[in-house]
Design a protein around this motif. Structure first.
Motif, short mmCIF file in Angstrom:
data_model
loop_
_atom_site.label_atom_id
_atom_site.label_comp_id
_atom_site.label_asym_id
_atom_site.label_seq_id
_atom_site.Cartn_x
_atom_site.Cartn_y
_atom_site.Cartn_z
N VAL A 165 10.83 2.76 8.70
CA VAL A 165 11.94 2.17 7.95
C VAL A 165 12.64 1.12 8.80
CG1 VAL A 165 14.11 2.64 6.74
CG2 VAL A 165 12.23 4.30 6.62
N PRO A 184 13.58 -0.37 3.78
CA PRO A 184 13.25 0.68 2.81
C PRO A 184 12.25 0.25 1.75
CG PRO A 184 15.43 -0.22 2.36
CD PRO A 184 14.99 -0.79 3.67
N TYR A 222 18.84 -0.37 7.84
CA TYR A 222 17.55 0.04 8.40
C TYR A 222 17.44 -0.21 9.90
CZ TYR A 222 16.48 -4.94 7.56
OH TYR A 222 16.51 -6.31 7.53
#
Length: 507
Positions: free
Chosen positions: A92, A97, A311
């Protein structure tokens, strides 16, 4: 993850040799730790009969006894390839994502599914050699040098995979540890599992099947607590569409982590000849297991990213950090789930590995011997139970030493060895299709060479992307090892030539 080692048991053990390791047929693990999935089924469903053996047919070929339902096989494949969502965070962080969710589905059905189909065809084609085994496939299709290289790459891949699991212990510890403290923790964990191996218990290796369904529950608990406390991000579903510019995607880490998490499908083909219902039931089982694996990784990413939609923060072990940010109780539950899952995966992976290493050192045929004889040194109890002490020490030291390398180097090196190993297996399929076109195949990938080429394209693409973006040290390790393996083969051949000349195989 990962695993998958049933092929090595078959390549290394003759029937005579396997009698010296009566425990190996009791071990079940994430990456296929048994040489027969029928034997895994017997362990799971409280049957203590001998593992399924090939049965003779009137045409001279052999086939495995069909004793698995499609649902049983689906669970076996799932538990031997996916051990929980922990360890997915670096993917990730490397790709965001959206790319992660898409890639999880893509890797599952574009890379993992073809692996399982390939291994099914090869396993059944080579069933008269002992229900398949990649050594047998590659040896039969490409010769002894390729078979030796395939075996060494497979063993290195398994050692690195176990090291990646070992790294998870300090990553999910409830407090941040220094490098030295992490090294000591990993040493302690390694010694603990070494002692368990010496004692010979199978209990911890079965934790994968007991606890894996439970470790998903804390993710839902944390999400609902965050929802109740209004801790979700603004427009949480839109955060799942976040993605970095393509030029900023860390491709090598992204692919390495995803394929490590979703790896091991090149061994599930051993079950193709043992499932009731044949090809259709095998495909139902395989697709069901793939969907369960996708669910296992997609759900935690979706739920937790709506809580922490950045992320860049998703480093290894970040799932527990997110849980602690929601509440202390959630954090403690997540740490517990992480330790349970990681212990089950590591234990069920290292147990069969040490026995396979011991078998590879003790095998009487010099052409199939991978490790020095001293690694196969063992103690036998009065009850006749063999403790592979040399292999336990060797595996423990190698796994711990590899875990001290930088995480990125470990992940990328794993993928390089995995792809080389996979290339040999695909090469064996092409070679046997060409050399043995009339051989009986109970399972055959349709579409001829065109379909095979289409299925190999993802392997070539991933290999090219990895070589183009991996760290130099990872390339030196993964690619530099290949000529070394070839040199070792010829050195071993020169040293064991006389021994091989006098070798008489055990019937």
């Amino acid at each position: 993850g990962d695993a998958h080692l049933s092929r090595a048991l078959r390549l290394c053990m003759s029937d005579h040799e396997s009698e010296h390791f009566p425990e190996h047929h009791e071990i079940v693990g994430r990456r296929g730790s048994r040489y027969s999935y029928g034997a895994i089924n017997e362990s799971l469903y409280s049957s203590h009969s001998d593992p399924a053996r090939p049965r003779a047919r009137s045409d001279g070929h052999t086939r495995m006894t069909r004793n698995l339902t499609w649902f049983q096989l689906m669970l076996i494949v799932y538990f031997n390839t996916v051990g929980g969502a922990f360890g997915i965070e670096p993917a990730v962080a490397a790709g965001g994502p959206l790319y992660s969710l898409v890639a999880i589905v893509g890797v599952s059905f574009a890379l993992a599914l073809p692996q399982a189909l390939m291994s099914a065809e090869l396993s059944l084609l080579c069933s008269d050699d002992g229900n398949g085994g990649s050594f047998n496939w590659v040896y039969r299709g490409m010769g002894p040098l390729a078979a030796f290289s395939n075996s060494v790459n497979m063993f290195v891949q398994e050692f690195v995979s176990n090291s990646l699991l070992l790294v998870l212990f300090p990553a999910y510890a409830p407090t941040t540890l220094s490098w030295w403290n992490s090294a000591w923790l990993m040493a302690g964990v390694s010694v603990f599992f070494a002692v368990i191996n010496v004692l010979g218990t199978e209990t911890i290796s079965a934790l994968n099947y007991v606890f894996t369904p439970l470790v998903i529950l804390p993710f839902f608990a944390v999400f609902f607590v965050a929802l109740k406390r209004r801790l979700l991000a603004h427009r949480p579903l839109e955060t799942l569409l976040q993605r970095p510019p393509l030029k900023d995607v860390k491709v090598s880490v992204f692919l390495s982590v995803l394929i490590w998490c979703l790896g091991g499908y090149d061994v599930v083909g051993y079950a193709a000849g043992e499932v009731i219902g044949g090809r259709a039931a095998y495909l139902w089982s395989l697709n069901g297991a793939l969907l369960l694996g996708v669910f296992t990784y997609v759900v935690p990413i979706v739920l937790f990213y709506m809580i922490e939609p950045n992320y860049n923060n998703w480093v290894q072990g970040y799932l527990t950090t997110i849980a602690y940010d929601v509440s202390r109780g959630c954090g403690m539950a997540m740490v517990g789930a992480a330790m349970i899952s990681t212990s089950a995966m590591f234990g069920s992976s290292v147990f069969p590995l040490v026995r396979v290493v011991a078998a590879a050192a003790r095998v009487p045929d010099p052409e199939r011997q991978i490790f020095p004889r001293i690694v196969g040194w063992s103690l036998t109890s009065k009850a006749g139970v063999v403790r592979p002490i040399g292999a336990i020490v060797f595996t423990t030291v190698v796994t711990w030493a590899l875990a001290l390398l930088p995480y990125v180097v470990l992940a990328e090196s794993y993928l390089l060895f995995f792809l080389v190993n996979l290339s040999f297996e695909w090469g064996a399929l092409f070679a046997l299709r060409y050399r043995e076109p009339s051989s009986m195949r109970e399972f055959k990938i349709p579409g001829g060479y065109a379909m095979l080429i289409f299925m190999v394209i993802p392997v070539v693409v991933v290999m090219g992307a990895l070589i183009a973006t991996a760290a130099p040290l990872s390339l030196y390790i993964g690619l530099g090892a290949q000529p070394v393996i070839v040199i070792l083969y010829y050195l071993r051949r020169a040293c064991t030539g006389a021994q091989r000349a006098g070798f008489e195989p055990v019937d």
